[in-house]
Structures are given as C-alpha cells and as structure tokens.
Design a protein around this motif. Structure first.
Motif: not given
Length: 251
Positions: A1-30
């Motif tokens: 599992m990899r943990t990624t913090i994404i600021t500005g995660g609710g829209s635009g580039i931040g949200a797009a990064v979150a969507r691309r990363l989203a998978a069973a091996d990912q932990c996301l702090m948005l």
C-alpha cells in the motif's frame, strides 16, 4: 500500500490525480479548504469515486493559509494509513489583480497557501520522505514563467515561483535517500465552472489560442504526468520543472 497526500483534491488537477491513483493498493488523504458546502461536496464526491475504485480514502478540510493546517494533515494521514509515501501539492488559485491593485494581505495569502503550506507539509513529513520510493510533486503555473500584457498574475506567479524554489531545494535534500521532488507547470487548464480562476466561455476561447496547440489542457492530461512522476519508473527524475502547456512557455 502507498499513501499519498493530495492538496486541492476536490477539483481540477488534484481531483484528476486522485482518480488516476485510485486502486486497491492506494491510500489517499484528500485535502480541501472546505470553505463552503459546495467545496465540501466536491471533495466528498471525489473521495467516493476513489473509494469505489478500490482505494482507501480519507478527507480533511482546512485553510492551508492557517499555520499548522498542513502539519495536521500529515498527522491525520499517518494516523489513518501510516507513513507518507508521496505528496502532491495542487492547492492554489489564480489572482488576476495587477501589481498596483494587489493588496499586501492577498499577496501574503497567496504565499501562505501555495508556498508556505508546502514547506510545512513536506517538513512535517520529512522523516517519511527520506526513503527511496518517496515522491513529491508540486503543481506550479505558467504564470511564473510567462509575462505578457493583459496576462500577468503578480500574486499567484510570485507564490508559484517561491514554490518552485522550495521544491528544487527539497529535491537536493532528498536526493541522497533516492526520494524525488519535481514541479509540474500547467498552462491554461480547464477548471470547473464557478471556481476561483475559472473563466467565462469567451475568455476560455482566448486562452486556448494563446499556445501553439490552440487548445486548453484537460486536468487529466496534467495528472498523467504527475502520476508518472510518482511512480518507480521516474526514480532518476528530480528537481525537474516540466511544462504541460501546449507550448505556451516555449522560448
């Protein structure tokens, strides 16, 4: 599992990064500012999408201009998921006020949100980041590199330039561990309607024609590069400043 913090995660580039990363091996702090119900709803919706894709997801609201917010985000991420593996700092805004119109408090806010909070975030996570597969990506802006009449952003550009300098310094300090820190520089990129920095239809058409490709970037096009830089394949890229702007900043 990899943990990624994404600021500005609710829209635009931040949200797009979150969507691309989203998978069973990912932990996301948005993270999102959460200043209003609409903003909280956007971040919650992105989190739900990512969870449906198999990721473990938590959300955190707070004003990054307030000292301590970024460090608290690191603590919350560690409490939920363990050590931080990556940071994507996408929080920011375009302030179009001219040099003369820009009040000092707005300049200070730009620096606080875009540069000072990045320093606080990375410093709080430093013990986790000093590992070979740790990754940091800062989202800058063409505004720090292109200066033309009618198209300057003094507050935002100055803050993004500071963010770039901080990221390059971080890259030097992380390098012996094998961790990396890089900067992605979007050009005119489509934003959700109604958000700070979003333009009307006519202004978007004019912005699209400003680069040689004569079109706007989509957030997902920028996110594609960010996700590559977060990967093991990008292990020998650090301190780089990489434009995704259709040639807007060509010299």
């Amino acid at each position: 599992m990899r943990t990624t913090i994404i600021t500005g995660g609710g829209s635009g580039i931040g949200a797009a990064v979150a969507r691309r990363l989203a998978a069973a091996d990912q932990c996301l702090m948005l993270h999102g500012q959460g200043a209003d119900e609409a903003g909280r709803g956007r971040l919650t919706a992105v989190a739900t999408e990512c969870a449906n894709a198999g990721a473990r997801v938590e959300i955190c609201f707070g004003d990054l201009a307030t000292e301590g917010t970024a460090a608290a985000l690191v603590r919350a991420s560690r409490a939920s998921f363990g050590p931080v593996d990556a940071i994507v700092h996408a929080a920011g805004f375009a302030d179009r006020r001219s040099f003369q119109e820009l009040p000092p408090e707005k300049l200070q806010r730009a620096f606080a949100v875009m540069a000072a909070s990045f320093h606080e975030l990375a410093a709080a996570a430093m013990t986790d980041l000093l590992r070979p597969l740790a990754r940091v990506v800062a989202i800058s802006s063409f505004g720090a590199h292109r200066f033309a009449p009618g198209s300057i952003y003094p507050g935002s550009a100055a803050a993004k330039a500071a963010l770039e300098a901080l990221t390059k310094c971080l890259a030097i300090e992380l390098a012996p561990s094998g961790a990396t820190a890089n900067i992605v520089v979007p050009g005119y990129t489509r934003k959700d309607a109604g958000l700070t920095g979003a333009l009307d239809a006519q202004a978007w058409q004019a912005a699209a024609k400003a680069n040689p490709q004569a079109r706007l970037a989509e957030p997902d096009e920028v996110a594609a590069l960010v996700v590559f830089l977060l990967s093991a394949e990008a292990s020998h890229i650090t301190g780089a400043l990489l434009p995704v702007d259709g040639g807007l900043t060509l010299r």
